[in-house]
Structure formats: C-alpha cells, structure tokens
Scaffold this motif. Structure first.
Motif: not given
Length: 255
Positions: A47-69
């Motif tokens: 669920s933590t991972l899901l919420r980070m992808v959704a922008g409901l929580a921020a990662p403290t390391g690494g990056s989430i990339l959206w090639p479509g902008g």
C-alpha cells in the motif's frame, strides 16, 4: 503495449519519521494497458508503494518517473480498501463529484456518472444513498467514481478484501470486463494468491521489512478469463508457482 512504460520506479525507498524503512530499492516498470498485481503479506509495503505512485506519499529515496510527463502523473484513479463514499450524497452524486471538481457542468457530469453506474451494473440505483447499498454495491460505486474521469492508470488497494467470496468473485469478473473493454492500466494490491492469478498479467511478489520485490511473474493465460480458467489445471499451476514465490519471500524475511 507502448514502447515506453507508463510509469517507472527506480530504487524507490520510503523511510518514515520514526526511522522505520518501509520500502527499499524498488525497481518496477508498469506498461500502458497492463494489469499488475502487487502481492505480499501485511506490512510488506504494498500500500505504501501504491500511495507513492499515486502521489499520496513522497518517496524518501529513488525516483518515480512518468515518461508521458506531468499530465500522466495526474491521470489516475484510486480505489481504497473501503469505499470512502460521502454518506450524505446519492450514488450518482458520489460518482459525479470528480467531474464537477474538474469543472464539468452539473448536467454533463450527471449524465457521465449515470453511464458509469450502468457500466458497473448499478443502473436504477442512481438515487440510492450509501447506507442503503450492500458492501459490494458500495464498492461498485467507488470503482465507478474512480473510472468516471477515464484515467489511464487505476490503482486499487485491496478493494475486495472485506467482501464475501461470492461478491468478490463477481467484482473480479466485473473489473476484468471493464479492463478488457477500456484497457486502462491497473496496479492492484492484494494479499490473495488466488485473486492475483485470476486477474493479473503480471504478479509482483513483495517481501517485508523492508518492503522489496522478490519476484516478477508473468501469468500467460489468455483473456477473457472466467470460471473455466478458475477451475483449470493452468490456474492451479500458476497458483502453486506464485504460492512458492510468496513462501520464499516470507522465508527470507523470517530468516
């Protein structure tokens, strides 16, 4: 499938203020139109991972990339474990809310919401309040609300876990029917091996503490899937393979 992933996770980590490392070093690509299940025991960071992808929580390391902008990062729908409906609003008003918040006129939003309720087999229940609906029906309203904006990515956090088995099977079938018709992308959190095999094209198995990916397994069964698949030898074989991967992930943690 598109040439570039819809979203890519690179070395994603989440450490809470308490010092707990919930997720560590997650690398994952989600292709457009894919159906990916995140499977693992409670506390493994699904669920933590899901919420980070959704922008409901921020990662403290690494990056989430959206090639479509940046627009792609906002083109999402989210279904929580509980329906989270407004109790004072009808089913129609609940589903129309995201459209109205986006600036759509009330009449057009109501028309779109009614059409979406019909798609989830709730035609005739537009004026019903959540208290008058069963648990399965409330979850259908929640799914309709998430899909009414026609998102590219639908994220679902164990949406059927609290439902009885018969209702869960029906909603699994309804979700697949909608996905096959629209081919939005799905990232689906579950702790059920059987549900993940029935629904997904890929199953990402996670281990706990810290949460990390232990296996990424393709499910090569054709769609549409129904009771023939659920009772087939191929389904049983996939369930055994996924169960073994999950057992290994849990054993690694226990060790």
């Amino acid at each position: 499938m598109s040439a570039a992933p819809l979203v890519s996770l690179r070395a994603v980590a989440k450490r809470y203020a308490t010092g707990t490392l919930a997720v560590r070093g997650v690398d994952l690509d989600i292709d457009a139109g894919d159906f990916v299940a995140l499977l693992g025991p409670s506390g493994c960071g699904k669920s933590t991972l899901l919420r980070m992808v959704a922008g409901l929580a921020a990662p403290t390391g690494g990056s989430i990339l959206w090639p479509g902008g940046a627009a792609a990062a906002k083109d999402i729908g989210f279904v929580f474990q509980e329906p989270t409906l407004m109790p004072w609003a009808t089913a129609l008003a609940n589903v129309a809310l995201p459209l109205e918040l986006a600036g759509m006129g009330r009449a057009e939003a109501a028309e779109r919401a009614a059409a979406m309720l019909a798609r989830v087999e709730l035609k005739g229940f537009e004026a019903a309040y959540p208290r008058a609906l069963s648990g399965g029906m409330r979850m259908r309203v929640s799914i309709a609300r998430a899909l009414v904006t026609r998102p590219r990515l639908l994220m679902m956090d164990e949406p059927f876990a609290a439902l009885d088995e018969i209702t869960r099977f029906r909603l699994n079938n309804d979700l697949l029917r909608l996905w096959e018709a629209e081919r939005f992308t799905v990232l689906f959190v579950t702790h059920s091996v059987f549900e993940s095999v029935y629904l997904a094209r890929r199953i990402v198995v996670m281990a706990a503490r810290p949460g990390r990916i232990e296996a990424d397994l393709p499910i090569d069964a054709a769609y549409p899937r129904g009771e023939d698949f659920r009772t087939s030898a191929a389904y049983a074989a996939h369930c055994r393979g996924v169960s073994q991967a999950l057992g290994h992930a849990m054993a690694v943690h226990a060790g």
